[in-house]
Motif scaffolding. Structure first.
Motif, PDB file in Angstrom:
ATOM      1  N   ARG A  29       0.786  -0.827   0.399  1.00 33.77           N
ATOM      2  CA  ARG A  29      -0.152  -0.366  -0.148  1.00 33.77           C
ATOM      3  C   ARG A  29       1.078   1.012   0.235  1.00 33.77           C
ATOM      4  NH1 ARG A  29      -4.201  -1.465   3.727  1.00 33.77           N
ATOM      5  NH2 ARG A  29      -2.488  -0.855   5.538  1.00 33.77           N
ATOM      6  N   ASP A  30       1.932   1.355   0.745  1.00 38.59           N
ATOM      7  CA  ASP A  30       2.500   2.184   1.169  1.00 38.59           C
ATOM      8  C   ASP A  30       3.126   2.813  -0.304  1.00 38.59           C
ATOM      9  OD1 ASP A  30       2.082   2.458   3.547  1.00 38.59           O
ATOM     10  OD2 ASP A  30       3.693   1.253   4.523  1.00 38.59           O
ATOM     11  N   ARG A  31       3.860   1.871  -0.955  1.00 38.75           N
ATOM     12  CA  ARG A  31       4.630   2.189  -2.752  1.00 38.75           C
ATOM     13  C   ARG A  31       3.555   3.202  -3.514  1.00 38.75           C
ATOM     14  NH1 ARG A  31       7.873  -1.716   0.364  1.00 38.75           N
ATOM     15  NH2 ARG A  31       9.681  -1.322  -0.430  1.00 38.75           N
ATOM     16  N   PHE A  32       1.920   3.080  -3.161  1.00 37.54           N
ATOM     17  CA  PHE A  32       1.847   3.651  -3.934  1.00 37.54           C
ATOM     18  C   PHE A  32       1.715   5.035  -3.461  1.00 37.54           C
ATOM     19  CE2 PHE A  32      -0.227  -0.229  -4.280  1.00 37.54           C
ATOM     20  CZ  PHE A  32      -0.249  -0.266  -5.755  1.00 37.54           C
ATOM     21  N   GLY A  33       1.704   6.319  -4.166  1.00 40.18           N
ATOM     22  CA  GLY A  33       1.519   7.936  -4.114  1.00 40.18           C
ATOM     23  C   GLY A  33       0.398   8.541  -3.915  1.00 40.18           C
ATOM     24  N   PHE A  34      -0.313   7.382  -4.844  1.00 33.59           N
ATOM     25  CA  PHE A  34      -1.845   8.196  -4.879  1.00 33.59           C
ATOM     26  C   PHE A  34      -2.650   6.921  -4.679  1.00 33.59           C
ATOM     27  CE2 PHE A  34      -5.916   9.300  -7.061  1.00 33.59           C
ATOM     28  CZ  PHE A  34      -5.962   9.866  -6.038  1.00 33.59           C
ATOM     29  N   THR A  35      -3.232   7.303  -3.947  1.00 37.71           N
ATOM     30  CA  THR A  35      -4.345   5.894  -3.378  1.00 37.71           C
ATOM     31  C   THR A  35      -6.182   6.741  -3.558  1.00 37.71           C
ATOM     32  OG1 THR A  35      -3.442   5.216  -2.192  1.00 37.71           O
ATOM     33  CG2 THR A  35      -5.702   4.553  -2.065  1.00 37.71           C
ATOM     34  N   GLY A  36      -6.857   6.695  -4.837  1.00 37.97           N
ATOM     35  CA  GLY A  36      -8.363   7.285  -4.888  1.00 37.97           C
ATOM     36  C   GLY A  36      -9.232   6.187  -4.459  1.00 37.97           C
ATOM     37  N   HIS A  37     -10.503   6.631  -3.657  1.00 37.97           N
ATOM     38  CA  HIS A  37     -10.998   5.363  -3.101  1.00 37.97           C
ATOM     39  C   HIS A  37     -12.645   5.439  -3.760  1.00 37.97           C
ATOM     40  CE1 HIS A  37     -13.426   2.742  -0.918  1.00 37.97           C
ATOM     41  NE2 HIS A  37     -14.904   3.614  -0.945  1.00 37.97           N
ATOM     42  N   LEU A  38     -13.251   4.439  -4.617  1.00 37.45           N
ATOM     43  CA  LEU A  38     -14.025   5.114  -5.449  1.00 37.45           C
ATOM     44  C   LEU A  38     -15.316   4.686  -4.571  1.00 37.45           C
ATOM     45  CD1 LEU A  38     -14.155   3.740  -8.815  1.00 37.45           C
ATOM     46  CD2 LEU A  38     -13.050   5.480  -7.532  1.00 37.45           C
ATOM     47  N   ASP A  39     -16.629   5.418  -4.507  1.00 35.66           N
ATOM     48  CA  ASP A  39     -18.052   5.514  -3.831  1.00 35.66           C
ATOM     49  C   ASP A  39     -19.327   5.487  -4.717  1.00 35.66           C
ATOM     50  OD1 ASP A  39     -17.609   5.574  -1.059  1.00 35.66           O
ATOM     51  OD2 ASP A  39     -17.148   7.849  -1.633  1.00 35.66           O
ATOM     52  N   PHE A  40     -19.696   4.107  -4.361  1.00 37.06           N
ATOM     53  CA  PHE A  40     -21.544   4.553  -5.011  1.00 37.06           C
ATOM     54  C   PHE A  40     -21.782   5.396  -5.682  1.00 37.06           C
ATOM     55  CE2 PHE A  40     -21.282   0.528  -2.172  1.00 37.06           C
ATOM     56  CZ  PHE A  40     -21.308  -0.181  -3.092  1.00 37.06           C
ATOM     57  N   TYR A  41     -22.519   5.777  -6.469  1.00 36.04           N
ATOM     58  CA  TYR A  41     -23.048   6.615  -7.063  1.00 36.04           C
ATOM     59  C   TYR A  41     -24.578   7.352  -7.117  1.00 36.04           C
ATOM     60  CZ  TYR A  41     -18.969   5.857 -10.847  1.00 36.04           C
ATOM     61  OH  TYR A  41     -17.740   5.891 -10.756  1.00 36.04           O
ATOM     62  N   ASP A  42     -24.346   8.577  -7.000  1.00 28.23           N
ATOM     63  CA  ASP A  42     -26.030   8.878  -6.246  1.00 28.23           C
ATOM     64  C   ASP A  42     -26.807   8.918  -7.746  1.00 28.23           C
ATOM     65  OD1 ASP A  42     -25.506  11.334  -8.081  1.00 28.23           O
ATOM     66  OD2 ASP A  42     -25.182  12.642  -5.884  1.00 28.23           O
ATOM     67  N   ASP A  43     -28.573   8.525  -7.659  1.00 25.49           N
ATOM     68  CA  ASP A  43     -29.099   8.243  -8.663  1.00 25.49           C
ATOM     69  C   ASP A  43     -29.175   9.637 -10.086  1.00 25.49           C
ATOM     70  OD1 ASP A  43     -29.965   6.298  -7.190  1.00 25.49           O
ATOM     71  OD2 ASP A  43     -32.079   7.736  -7.102  1.00 25.49           O
ATOM     72  N   ALA A  44     -28.438  10.658  -9.387  1.00 23.72           N
ATOM     73  CA  ALA A  44     -28.105  12.390 -10.410  1.00 23.72           C
ATOM     74  C   ALA A  44     -26.881  11.369 -11.799  1.00 23.72           C
ATOM     75  CB  ALA A  44     -28.432  13.692  -9.657  1.00 23.72           C
ATOM     76  N   GLU A  45     -26.386  10.816 -10.678  1.00 26.14           N
ATOM     77  CA  GLU A  45     -24.926  10.797 -11.864  1.00 26.14           C
ATOM     78  C   GLU A  45     -24.831   9.852 -12.659  1.00 26.14           C
ATOM     79  OE1 GLU A  45     -21.506  12.116  -7.916  1.00 26.14           O
ATOM     80  OE2 GLU A  45     -21.544  10.111  -8.509  1.00 26.14           O
ATOM     81  N   LEU A  46     -26.254   8.967 -12.127  1.00 22.63           N
ATOM     82  CA  LEU A  46     -26.153   7.099 -12.691  1.00 22.63           C
ATOM     83  C   LEU A  46     -27.210   8.150 -13.694  1.00 22.63           C
ATOM     84  CD1 LEU A  46     -26.404   4.168  -9.899  1.00 22.63           C
ATOM     85  CD2 LEU A  46     -25.521   5.266 -11.727  1.00 22.63           C
ATOM     86  N   GLU A  47     -27.843   8.802 -13.945  1.00 25.35           N
ATOM     87  CA  GLU A  47     -28.588   9.440 -14.394  1.00 25.35           C
ATOM     88  C   GLU A  47     -27.742   9.578 -15.973  1.00 25.35           C
ATOM     89  OE1 GLU A  47     -31.892  11.707 -13.782  1.00 25.35           O
ATOM     90  OE2 GLU A  47     -32.517  10.924 -11.947  1.00 25.35           O
ATOM     91  N   ARG A  48     -26.933  10.906 -15.288  1.00 25.35           N
ATOM     92  CA  ARG A  48     -26.029  11.315 -16.661  1.00 25.35           C
ATOM     93  C   ARG A  48     -25.519   9.768 -17.310  1.00 25.35           C
ATOM     94  NH1 ARG A  48     -22.563  15.076 -12.719  1.00 25.35           N
ATOM     95  NH2 ARG A  48     -21.375  14.936 -14.737  1.00 25.35           N
ATOM     96  N   VAL A  49     -24.808   9.157 -16.708  1.00 19.70           N
ATOM     97  CA  VAL A  49     -23.802   7.812 -16.644  1.00 19.70           C
ATOM     98  C   VAL A  49     -24.753   6.785 -18.131  1.00 19.70           C
ATOM     99  CG1 VAL A  49     -23.095   5.174 -16.978  1.00 19.70           C
ATOM    100  CG2 VAL A  49     -22.264   6.763 -15.168  1.00 19.70           C
ATOM    101  N   LEU A  50     -26.562   6.898 -17.615  1.00 26.58           N
ATOM    102  CA  LEU A  50     -26.946   6.341 -18.244  1.00 26.58           C
ATOM    103  C   LEU A  50     -27.652   7.864 -19.786  1.00 26.58           C
ATOM    104  CD1 LEU A  50     -29.336   4.875 -15.982  1.00 26.58           C
ATOM    105  CD2 LEU A  50     -28.579   3.767 -17.534  1.00 26.58           C
ATOM    106  N   VAL A  51     -27.346   8.326 -19.715  1.00 29.22           N
ATOM    107  CA  VAL A  51     -28.004   9.383 -20.920  1.00 29.22           C
ATOM    108  C   VAL A  51     -26.413   9.626 -21.769  1.00 29.22           C
ATOM    109  CG1 VAL A  51     -27.931  11.963 -21.324  1.00 29.22           C
ATOM    110  CG2 VAL A  51     -29.791  11.354 -19.809  1.00 29.22           C
ATOM    111  N   ARG A  52     -25.378   9.039 -21.251  1.00 32.12           N
ATOM    112  CA  ARG A  52     -24.343   9.331 -22.048  1.00 32.12           C
ATOM    113  C   ARG A  52     -23.897   7.957 -22.481  1.00 32.12           C
ATOM    114  NH1 ARG A  52     -19.702   6.706 -21.305  1.00 32.12           N
ATOM    115  NH2 ARG A  52     -17.460   7.888 -22.360  1.00 32.12           N
TER     116      ARG A  52
END
Ligand SMILES: Nc1ncnc2c1ncn2[C@@H]1O[C@H](COP(=O)(O)OP(=O)(O)OP(=O)(O)O)[C@@H](O)[C@H]1O
Length: 354
Positions: A185-208
């Protein structure tokens, strides 16, 4: 490009393969997904914090003309870790090599991959928490010192010949960050944690996605599909494809609200995103066991599934939705579970007179 041996996956569940709302994807589905993947960071919907942070890391590296620090992406399946790895390579103008923890059986497999890397390449290691220990140790050195020790000979006569590697970037993805040993874990200079999407974001995914598929998606249908997608773009895109099938075969081709509802009824995905297995677990818990507590094995027998399937496929979402709870004495139904099944919520234990 895929590198590494054939994948031996011990986690495949019999039920998982047929569920529309299961977050993981199988190989044929991955092909359908490829067409819908955002290619650049600014097309990637949601995950604002991770996107911003990553954009800085990438721009800074590009400005310096150097490979960026290694990146670790963690979070549940289907939220976009592979997509982000591809985006990282695209934004850097670098080529991407893809492998996974389970595909690397021996340290030698990883040494072969590492020693064939070219300057600036991005190496994506999916399910990095499943790397075997010797491969992990080899990776520490490669990530930190850009070196791999090639072992020549066997037994007492064996010797290690250091081979230096050109600068490259590892992007690791994991659904289980807690399982990664600290030195890795320590060898990664950047860690990004992805969270569940809210409905508005999923709508944008769907429209795209509907735009890319060339299908007419009504905004009300997008909202309906989003609300049944368990916060997961992969599930949203999968449901979209099934609604498209319905509209094509039984409807007029329009992805309207009525088409979305009819299609999702056929596929037994209810208004909260629960499927048949989820509902049978709730049903058994409430009707057969009076709300529990009941042990996992007993519950699994009652729904005709393996305990592992109930635990890994149904439970995480039911717990996240506050429908069931896990106690030391077993699983319990919470009030929303009763309400979801249209049953009266029983009074709390110990309340004799309501
Ligand atoms: N932010 C996003 N915007 C648009 N589409 C997305 C986004 N995140 C994921 N997707 C879509 O969801 C699908 C699944 O994404 P991806 O394969 O990247 O998930 P993952 O986190 O790597 O899953 P796994 O851990 O199972 O490999 C892809 O088709 C991708 O196009």
């Amino acid at each position: 490009m895929e590198v590494g041996g054939a994948e031996e996956d011990g986690d495949v569940e019999p039920y998982g393969a047929e569920s529309l709302v299961r977050p993981v994807a199988d190989e044929p589905e991955r092909a359908a997904e490829a067409a819908l993947r955002p290619r650049r960071l600014d097309e990637f919907v949601g995950q604002r914090v991770v996107r911003d942070q990553l954009s800085l890391v990438l721009q800074a590296a590009l400005g310096r003309g150097r490979a960026p620090d290694h990146v670790l992406l963690s979070g549940p399946p289907g939220l976009g870790k592979t997509t982000l790895a591809m985006i990282i390579a695209a934004e850097l103008g670098a080529s991407l090599r893809v492998t996974s923890g389970p595909a690397i059986q021996h340290a030698g497999d990883l040494a072969a991959v590492l020693s064939s890397l070219e300057e600036g390449e991005v190496l994506f290691i999916d399910e990095i928490h499943r790397l075997a220990r010797p491969a992990e140790e080899l990776l520490y050195v490669a990530m930190e010192d850009f070196r791999v020790d090639v072992i020549v000979g066997k037994g007492a006569g064996a010797s290690a010949i250091p081979l230096s590697l050109p600068p490259f970037t590892v992007v690791g993805a994991t659904t289980r960050a807690g399982l990664l040993p600290a030195p890795l874990r320590d060898r990664f200079g950047f860690t990004g944690h992805l969270d569940f999407y809210d409905d508005a974001e999923l709508e944008r995914v769907l429209v795209r996605s509907a735009g890319l598929l060339g299908v007419p998606l009504d905004v009300t249908a997008a909202a309906e599909i989003a609300s049944r997608s368990r916060g997961t773009p992969r599930i949203a895109n999968r449901l979209l494809r099934r609604v498209r099938d319905w509209a094509q075969v039984r409807g007029d081709g329009m992805l309207s609200l009525a088409a979305a509802r009819s299609a999702l009824e056929v596929y037994e995905v209810d208004e909260r995103g629960l499927d048949r297995l989820d509902r049978s677990v709730l049903d058994a818990l409430c009707r057969r066991f009076g709300g529990g507590p009941v042990g996992l094995t007993t519950l699994a027998v009652a729904v005709g599934e393996e305990p592992e399937t109930v635990e890994t496929v149904a439970e995480p979402f039911l717990v996240r939705e506050g429908l069931i709870g896990r106690t030391s004495r077993g699983r319990v139904a919470l009030p929303p579970a009763w309400e979801h099944l249209g049953l009266p919520v029983p009074p709390p234990a110990g309340t004799l007179f309501g």
